[in-house]
Design an enzyme around this catalytic site. Sequence first.
Site, PDB file in Angstrom:
ATOM      1  N   THR A   1       1.255  13.880  30.078  1.00 38.97           N
ATOM      2  CA  THR A   1       1.642  14.962  30.977  1.00 38.97           C
ATOM      3  C   THR A   1       3.038  14.987  31.364  1.00 38.97           C
ATOM      4  OG1 THR A   1      -0.802  14.281  32.006  1.00 38.97           O
ATOM      5  CG2 THR A   1       1.144  15.329  33.743  1.00 38.97           C
TER       6      THR A   1
ATOM      7  N   THR B   1      -0.154  19.206  33.103  1.00 35.77           N
ATOM      8  CA  THR B   1      -0.641  18.313  32.188  1.00 35.77           C
ATOM      9  C   THR B   1      -1.886  19.056  31.112  1.00 35.77           C
ATOM     10  OG1 THR B   1      -2.185  16.405  31.756  1.00 35.77           O
ATOM     11  CG2 THR B   1      -2.680  17.917  33.766  1.00 35.77           C
TER      12      THR B   1
ATOM     13  N   ASP C   1     -11.408  13.368  32.806  1.00 39.31           N
ATOM     14  CA  ASP C   1     -10.910  12.479  34.111  1.00 39.31           C
ATOM     15  C   ASP C   1     -12.412  12.283  34.898  1.00 39.31           C
ATOM     16  OD1 ASP C   1      -8.292  12.000  33.338  1.00 39.31           O
ATOM     17  OD2 ASP C   1      -7.370  13.302  34.868  1.00 39.31           O
TER      18      ASP C   1
ATOM     19  N   SER D   1      -4.817  11.842  39.165  1.00 41.04           N
ATOM     20  CA  SER D   1      -3.944  10.706  39.440  1.00 41.04           C
ATOM     21  C   SER D   1      -2.666  11.268  40.287  1.00 41.04           C
ATOM     22  CB  SER D   1      -3.599   9.524  38.852  1.00 41.04           C
ATOM     23  OG  SER D   1      -4.976   8.996  38.418  1.00 41.04           O
TER      24      SER D   1
HETATM   25  N1  GLU Z   1      -5.186  13.814  33.517  1.00 39.12           N
HETATM   26  C1  GLU Z   1      -4.378  12.803  34.353  1.00 39.12           C
HETATM   27  C2  GLU Z   1      -4.590  13.265  35.884  1.00 39.12           C
HETATM   28  O1  GLU Z   1      -4.586  14.330  36.171  1.00 39.12           O
HETATM   29  C3  GLU Z   1      -2.747  13.079  33.812  1.00 39.12           C
HETATM   30  C4  GLU Z   1      -2.545  12.428  32.546  1.00 39.12           C
HETATM   31  C5  GLU Z   1      -1.381  11.706  32.389  1.00 39.12           C
HETATM   32  O2  GLU Z   1      -0.653  11.664  33.125  1.00 39.12           O
HETATM   33  O3  GLU Z   1      -1.378  11.094  31.280  1.00 39.12           O
HETATM   34  O4  GLU Z   1      -4.312  12.244  36.550  1.00 39.12           O
END
Ligand code: GLU
Length: 644
Positions: A435, A453, A477, A505
């Site tokens: 991301t 991301t 996720d 997150s």
């Molecule tokens: N998919 C993650 C999220 O939305 C982000 C992935 C990442 O930061 O590596 O929290």
Amino acid sequence: MRLDAPGPGDDRAPGPPRRPWLAALVLACLAPWAWGGGPAGGSGGGPDGLVGGPPGGVRAGGVVSASHPLAAEAGARLLEAGGNAVDAAAAIEFALSVVEPQSSGIGGGSFMMVHLAATGETFVIDSRERAPAAATPAMFRLSEVPAPRLFEVASGSGLSVGVPGTVLGLATALERWGTRPLAEALAPAIELAERGFPVNRFLAASIAKDHGRTRLQPETAALFRPGGVPLAEGQRLVQPDLARTLALIARDGPDAFYRGPLAQAIVQAQRRSISPVPAEGTGRMTLDDLAQYRIAIRPPVVGRYRGWTLATMPSPSSGGLALLQMLQMLERFPLDDKAASFGFGATPTWHVMIEAMRLAYADRAVWTGDADFGPVPARGLLDPRYVAARAAAISPLRRMPTPAAGDPRPFEPDAALGAERLPPAPADEEKGVHTTHFSVVDRWGNVVSTTSTIETLWGTGITVPGHGFLLNNQLTDFNLAPTRDPATGNPGANDVEPFKRPRSSMAPTLLLRDGRPVLAYGSPGGATIINSVLGMTLNLIDHGMTVQQAIDAPRISVTTASGAVACEGGPDFMQPPIGAMGFAALAALGHPMPASGRCEATIGSVQAVAIDLETGRQSGGADPRREGTVIVLPRPGPAANSPR
Ligand code: GLU
């Protein structure tokens, strides 16, 4: 935060001009780990230290901070042309999809936090991917895949592709809050894709890292490993297919992406069954899912820490709630007080941070998810009585036994949440760490903080054939195994459902004083994101660091109630601040420190912009963990459309 100390991104620091906006200062944070000199004092802290720099500060013409210099330049170009922060943010996000294609892109989603100076409004444009209509809670049960390999296998499968949101999110942002047409925001990205750019060491390392065993599907490998040879640092990457796709969107708008031949190609690409993914791992997205995709505009979740206001990310992210919980827990400790053995890098400081993380992540695992699909007890989780009761478990002398999730329901006015027995947490899942985050302020004081991301590095690894962009694997996720259980009261808050957004997150955040932003920041890093944002907040408010020092400082992260500690210490773990003594002291308190005996993780990549409310001076900081770059435009350009 010390706005009185020049540092990278400071508008008084010297820096080489790089582009037609000759007056701009460009500061690439390429230096290796830069703890040299260490963080500035630990005692200043306190709210008053954050406001007011020296007299005579210059009001800047906008600042961008991004994890790649060419993306930062794209944003600066829009600002220089008189665009506002939303215009610049769109240009940066599109450019990142070209120059950091492994981390974000038009095949993914993002959260853009916007503050409008004229009205004082702060809101989030939620372009998070959604599950397709045919998604089901148990869809990740792949019969041929053993549980320990499920996340890895699902990550490289069409099944994990969420309906992408970035294109509609950016088009809407520009239409409603920008001043420039979509085509202008896309122009720098199209040029970069058409003409190519030199692969930087981070992209080269990512290309080299995955040896094609599971992740880079044929079209992706052909692009990044032409003839089977990984592109190396300095080689030129030209992406003609992506250039054409972006040009199509520039010409026809978001419909070019969500309907018609491109939509068909996306659906086709995620349907392929890819070895070693069994047939049931093919994607479920349809043309209808793409045509029905909607963004959401959301109010931020707001909290306070030592007199400061934070506006941060609400559901479907867990980021804001966990961050505000941790800050509330930590507020009772004098983190700035070296005489009391606290201060940056001191063992007691790391210890209480770790404990607050464990408590917050225990709650996060059970209670957070997409609140559009089931109640999330947000008010209960942040109720001071609830948080104080949780924080009482933090002992200064030893690591607490693995905490279970708390029960915030007695503090929750939302009657939809029953008061049954406490739910069990779903099993911990290993999540990716990729991301990208960038921040912008314009000359009028509008601010954007965006995390974008495609989930893990390279997303699914599937490039849409002929169109040159990667598809996300964001649906991983979700809880890969359903946890909803009426018998126990487990809300299954993050179980898969049709149209639902997977829990994130990501935590684009604003720090405000009197309703006006003084800092925009955020980070990538999967679940570690929340801890990187926490560390930044403490570094600035408690430890009196400048923005750049706060970014450079080593990070620590725990993302489960039981989990091990990940920590940074630079190339040589004997270096302070988590030197051998700190490492041993944390281990002696009972914390499971890295088995290697070294703090050698790399956690997050923070890009921030700061505004001094007294002088109007704007500055920024960017992360040397990637090619973080700040561009400060020192004086307003020609008159532009007024900001909205
Ligand atoms: N998919 C993650 C999220 O939305 C982000 C992935 C990442 O930061 O590596 O929290």
